[in-house]
Design a protein around this motif. Structure first.
Motif, mmCIF file in Angstrom:
data_model
loop_
_atom_site.group_PDB
_atom_site.id
_atom_site.type_symbol
_atom_site.label_atom_id
_atom_site.label_comp_id
_atom_site.label_asym_id
_atom_site.label_seq_id
_atom_site.Cartn_x
_atom_site.Cartn_y
_atom_site.Cartn_z
ATOM 1 N N VAL A 105 -72.559 11.141 17.477
ATOM 2 C CA VAL A 105 -73.384 11.170 16.626
ATOM 3 C C VAL A 105 -74.678 11.734 17.461
ATOM 4 C CG1 VAL A 105 -75.217 9.740 15.454
ATOM 5 C CG2 VAL A 105 -73.140 8.820 15.446
ATOM 6 N N GLY A 106 -75.442 12.793 17.146
ATOM 7 C CA GLY A 106 -76.631 13.154 16.884
ATOM 8 C C GLY A 106 -77.347 13.971 16.235
ATOM 9 N N ALA A 107 -78.488 14.859 16.579
ATOM 10 C CA ALA A 107 -79.587 14.864 15.404
ATOM 11 C C ALA A 107 -79.084 15.422 14.153
ATOM 12 C CB ALA A 107 -79.985 15.769 16.252
ATOM 13 N N LEU A 108 -77.876 16.157 13.717
ATOM 14 C CA LEU A 108 -77.330 16.197 12.562
ATOM 15 C C LEU A 108 -76.285 15.531 11.522
ATOM 16 C CD1 LEU A 108 -75.232 19.635 13.906
ATOM 17 C CD2 LEU A 108 -77.295 19.963 12.980
ATOM 18 N N ASP A 109 -76.783 14.233 12.013
ATOM 19 C CA ASP A 109 -76.417 13.025 11.276
ATOM 20 C C ASP A 109 -76.929 12.225 11.199
ATOM 21 O OD1 ASP A 109 -73.318 13.792 11.961
ATOM 22 O OD2 ASP A 109 -74.369 13.092 14.414
ATOM 23 N N VAL A 110 -76.941 11.382 10.059
ATOM 24 C CA VAL A 110 -77.634 10.236 9.265
ATOM 25 C C VAL A 110 -77.023 8.622 9.545
ATOM 26 C CG1 VAL A 110 -78.556 9.165 7.291
ATOM 27 C CG2 VAL A 110 -78.715 11.487 7.838
ATOM 28 N N VAL A 111 -77.927 7.785 9.892
ATOM 29 C CA VAL A 111 -76.886 6.953 10.590
ATOM 30 C C VAL A 111 -77.193 5.667 9.801
ATOM 31 C CG1 VAL A 111 -76.143 5.234 12.724
ATOM 32 C CG2 VAL A 111 -76.659 7.284 12.762
ATOM 33 N N LEU A 112 -76.363 4.853 9.237
ATOM 34 C CA LEU A 112 -77.202 3.513 8.163
ATOM 35 C C LEU A 112 -76.909 1.912 9.136
ATOM 36 C CD1 LEU A 112 -78.379 1.825 6.469
ATOM 37 C CD2 LEU A 112 -76.358 2.238 5.029
ATOM 38 N N VAL A 127 -79.501 1.445 17.029
ATOM 39 C CA VAL A 127 -80.527 1.950 16.160
ATOM 40 C C VAL A 127 -81.630 2.816 17.028
ATOM 41 C CG1 VAL A 127 -82.981 1.410 15.097
ATOM 42 C CG2 VAL A 127 -81.231 -0.430 14.303
ATOM 43 N N ASP A 128 -81.232 1.960 18.688
ATOM 44 C CA ASP A 128 -82.416 2.997 19.652
ATOM 45 C C ASP A 128 -81.446 4.057 19.772
ATOM 46 O OD1 ASP A 128 -84.655 1.701 19.694
ATOM 47 O OD2 ASP A 128 -83.413 0.129 21.203
ATOM 48 N N ALA A 129 -80.584 4.158 20.244
ATOM 49 C CA ALA A 129 -79.605 4.569 20.520
ATOM 50 C C ALA A 129 -79.144 6.340 19.341
ATOM 51 C CB ALA A 129 -77.922 4.396 20.649
ATOM 52 N N ALA A 130 -79.234 5.433 18.713
ATOM 53 C CA ALA A 130 -79.215 6.865 17.765
ATOM 54 C C ALA A 130 -80.367 7.636 17.193
ATOM 55 C CB ALA A 130 -78.767 6.308 16.136
ATOM 56 N N ALA A 131 -81.596 6.555 17.349
ATOM 57 C CA ALA A 131 -83.123 7.474 17.079
ATOM 58 C C ALA A 131 -83.192 8.568 18.713
ATOM 59 C CB ALA A 131 -84.032 6.492 16.932
ATOM 60 N N ALA A 135 -81.105 11.454 15.080
ATOM 61 C CA ALA A 135 -80.607 11.295 14.060
ATOM 62 C C ALA A 135 -81.344 10.480 13.589
ATOM 63 C CB ALA A 135 -79.050 10.129 14.407
ATOM 64 N N ALA A 136 -81.437 10.325 12.013
ATOM 65 C CA ALA A 136 -82.118 10.266 10.718
ATOM 66 C C ALA A 136 -81.471 8.817 10.832
ATOM 67 C CB ALA A 136 -82.145 10.487 9.640
ATOM 68 N N VAL A 137 -82.458 7.968 10.851
ATOM 69 C CA VAL A 137 -81.654 6.540 10.991
ATOM 70 C C VAL A 137 -82.500 4.978 9.924
ATOM 71 C CG1 VAL A 137 -81.168 4.324 12.759
ATOM 72 C CG2 VAL A 137 -81.420 6.600 13.423
ATOM 73 N N VAL A 138 -81.917 4.696 9.237
ATOM 74 C CA VAL A 138 -81.773 3.765 8.413
ATOM 75 C C VAL A 138 -81.648 1.993 8.614
ATOM 76 C CG1 VAL A 138 -81.828 3.074 5.585
ATOM 77 C CG2 VAL A 138 -81.583 5.810 6.266
ATOM 78 N N VAL A 139 -82.297 1.318 8.488
ATOM 79 C CA VAL A 139 -81.994 0.109 8.594
ATOM 80 C C VAL A 139 -81.814 -0.964 8.342
ATOM 81 C CG1 VAL A 139 -82.586 -1.792 10.746
ATOM 82 C CG2 VAL A 139 -83.003 0.847 11.040
ATOM 83 N N ASP A 140 -80.632 -1.047 7.607
ATOM 84 C CA ASP A 140 -80.853 -2.572 6.810
ATOM 85 C C ASP A 140 -80.205 -4.277 7.058
ATOM 86 O OD1 ASP A 140 -79.488 -3.744 4.145
ATOM 87 O OD2 ASP A 140 -77.236 -3.200 4.308
ATOM 88 N N VAL A 141 -81.124 -4.181 7.345
ATOM 89 C CA VAL A 141 -81.368 -5.504 8.978
ATOM 90 C C VAL A 141 -82.463 -6.475 8.421
ATOM 91 C CG1 VAL A 141 -80.863 -6.742 11.167
ATOM 92 C CG2 VAL A 141 -79.410 -4.328 10.047
ATOM 93 N N PRO A 142 -82.090 -7.562 8.556
ATOM 94 C CA PRO A 142 -83.734 -8.397 8.794
ATOM 95 C C PRO A 142 -84.849 -7.766 8.880
ATOM 96 C CG PRO A 142 -81.861 -10.388 8.196
ATOM 97 C CD PRO A 142 -81.149 -8.948 8.386
ATOM 98 N N ALA A 148 -85.668 -5.429 14.724
ATOM 99 C CA ALA A 148 -87.382 -4.913 14.497
ATOM 100 C C ALA A 148 -88.094 -4.230 15.556
ATOM 101 C CB ALA A 148 -88.226 -6.023 14.160
ATOM 102 N N GLU A 149 -88.149 -4.687 16.797
ATOM 103 C CA GLU A 149 -88.598 -4.061 17.762
ATOM 104 C C GLU A 149 -88.024 -2.615 18.780
ATOM 105 O OE1 GLU A 149 -88.431 -6.632 20.982
ATOM 106 O OE2 GLU A 149 -89.415 -8.194 20.143
ATOM 107 N N SER A 150 -85.916 -2.395 17.818
ATOM 108 C CA SER A 150 -85.739 -0.864 18.345
ATOM 109 C C SER A 150 -86.151 0.090 16.733
ATOM 110 C CB SER A 150 -84.198 -0.947 18.018
ATOM 111 O OG SER A 150 -84.171 -1.826 17.006
ATOM 112 N N GLY A 151 -85.888 1.234 17.785
ATOM 113 C CA GLY A 151 -85.496 2.785 16.503
ATOM 114 C C GLY A 151 -86.642 3.310 17.322
ATOM 115 N N ARG A 152 -87.599 3.219 17.919
ATOM 116 C CA ARG A 152 -88.518 4.158 18.361
ATOM 117 C C ARG A 152 -89.765 4.121 17.579
ATOM 118 N NH1 ARG A 152 -85.199 7.507 23.463
ATOM 119 N NH2 ARG A 152 -83.695 5.411 23.164
ATOM 120 N N GLY A 153 -89.512 3.527 16.726
ATOM 121 C CA GLY A 153 -90.902 3.667 15.465
ATOM 122 C C GLY A 153 -90.515 5.092 14.673
#
Length: 364
Positions: A105-112, A127-131, A135-142, A148-153
């Protein structure tokens, strides 16, 4: 089939007694299951507010759906994948469903990233690794805990309703997958239409409505009992719905199975020849001295038809001795317009979730 108007005589609650159902719903199962439309509408509202605006116009190499240890997220991914293949059109990107983030997975992908547990370190790592890989990351988690602390903003969030238990989020996962695919150009996966279809369905499933006119209560009484029950299907969309139905009823203590119409006919033919037992695993847990002779109960079948020609499916299932069909006949519109397949699927899933809750609360 069990009695359609009362408990089974073993301490069950009368399904036609709304007060008793509410008093017996100690865990809020009926209340939470009845909020399927609200879950889906929450995703639709977030999308309308621009939650996925960054995905508009993207044509990714692949959409990767990471479910971690959440079986509900994986079941939702299977249903959305089948729907996308049936109605999504040529613009649907390749959909990859995985437990963990694939190494490619890299910058050409979308990750849910989808799940129920905000404390799952695997989801947070995904979430952290994909961001980090662009990659474009969508999070469907509480949105709490390590996730909540992942994703690098850089992650996009589809947050659940805060007053529902995380394990009741199956329909939210379905809506999240549909929303992301729609943002990427897929057709026929309108989340708002799905929410409207669920709301229309739920109007006929309430505790105040008697069992003979309440599809969820009817389904609960059909599933109740101890005889072997097998869900049968003839297309990928129905197969995904059946698999989720099996899981929902297993969650409340009724073990069932799912198979194709062809395999069900073949199995019945084998049983008629006296070859395999009704349940191939029955002998494993049966002791003749303690339990006495094993009783081979007749197999009942629940048939699901969604994405195939119903008449052809019924014809193929003709050799089966006992089939109760669960179809969309008479329920194929949303308002004055034909309901899309995605709406029908969402409505059936909402019916199944509420039916399992009736089975649990009614102790059938």
């Amino acid at each position: 089939m069990p009695d359609l108007t009362s408990g089974t005589g073993t301490g069950g609650i009368d399904l036609d007694d709304p007060g008793a159902l509410r008093d017996g719903d100690a865990t809020g199962a009926l209340l939470h299951a009845s909020m399927g439309g609200a879950q889906v509408r929450a995703v639709a509202t977030a999308v309308e507010a621009g939650a996925l605006a960054e995905l508009d116009g993207m044509r990714p190499r692949a959409m990767v759906w990471v479910g971690g240890r959440s079986t509900r997220a994986r079941q939702a991914a299977a249903a959305v994948s089948a729907l996308a293949e049936a109605v999504g059109g040529p613009t649907v990107p390749p959909l990859v469903v995985a437990h963990t983030l694939p190494a490619w997975v890299g910058a050409l992908d979308v990750v849910l990233v989808s799940g129920d547990d905000a404390g799952d370190p695997g989801l947070a790592a995904a979430v952290d690794a994909a961001a980090g890989r662009g990659a474009a990351v969508v999070v469907d988690v509480p949105r709490e805990g390590p996730v909540a602390e992942s994703g690098r903003g850089r992650a996009l969030w589809l947050e659940p309703l805060p007053y529902l238990p995380p394990h009741r989020g199956f329909l939210r996962h379905v809506a999240a997958g549909m929303a992301v695919l729609t943002a990427l150009g897929a057709q026929g996966l309108d989340v708002t239409a799905a929410a409207e279809a669920i709301d229309a369905e739920l109007q006929s499933l309430g505790p105040e409505l008697a069992t003979p006119v309440n599809p969820a209560k009817l389904l609960a009484t059909s599933v109740a009992g101890r005889d072997p029950l097998v869900w049968i299907h003839a297309d990928a969309v129905s197969a995904a719905v059946c698999d989720r139905a099996v899981a929902a009823f297993c969650d409340v203590g009724r073990v069932t199975a799912s198979t194709s119409v062809a395999d069900a006919v073949r199995a019945q033919s084998e049983r008629a020849r006296g070859r395999p037992p009704v349940d191939p695993m029955a002998d494993l847990f049966h002791d003749e001295e303690l339990d006495g002779p094993r009783e081979d109960l007749p197999v009942r079948h629940l048939g699901m038809v969604l994405g195939a020609d119903e008449e052809l499916v019924r014809l193929a299932a003709g050799p089966l001795a006992d089939v109760e069909w669960v179809t969309d006949r008479g329920r194929d519109t949303a308002g004055g317009a034909p309901a899309p397949l995605s709406g029908k699927v969402a409505a059936f899933m909402a019916r199944t979730e509420l039916s399992a809750a009736y089975l649990l609360v009614g102790r059938l």
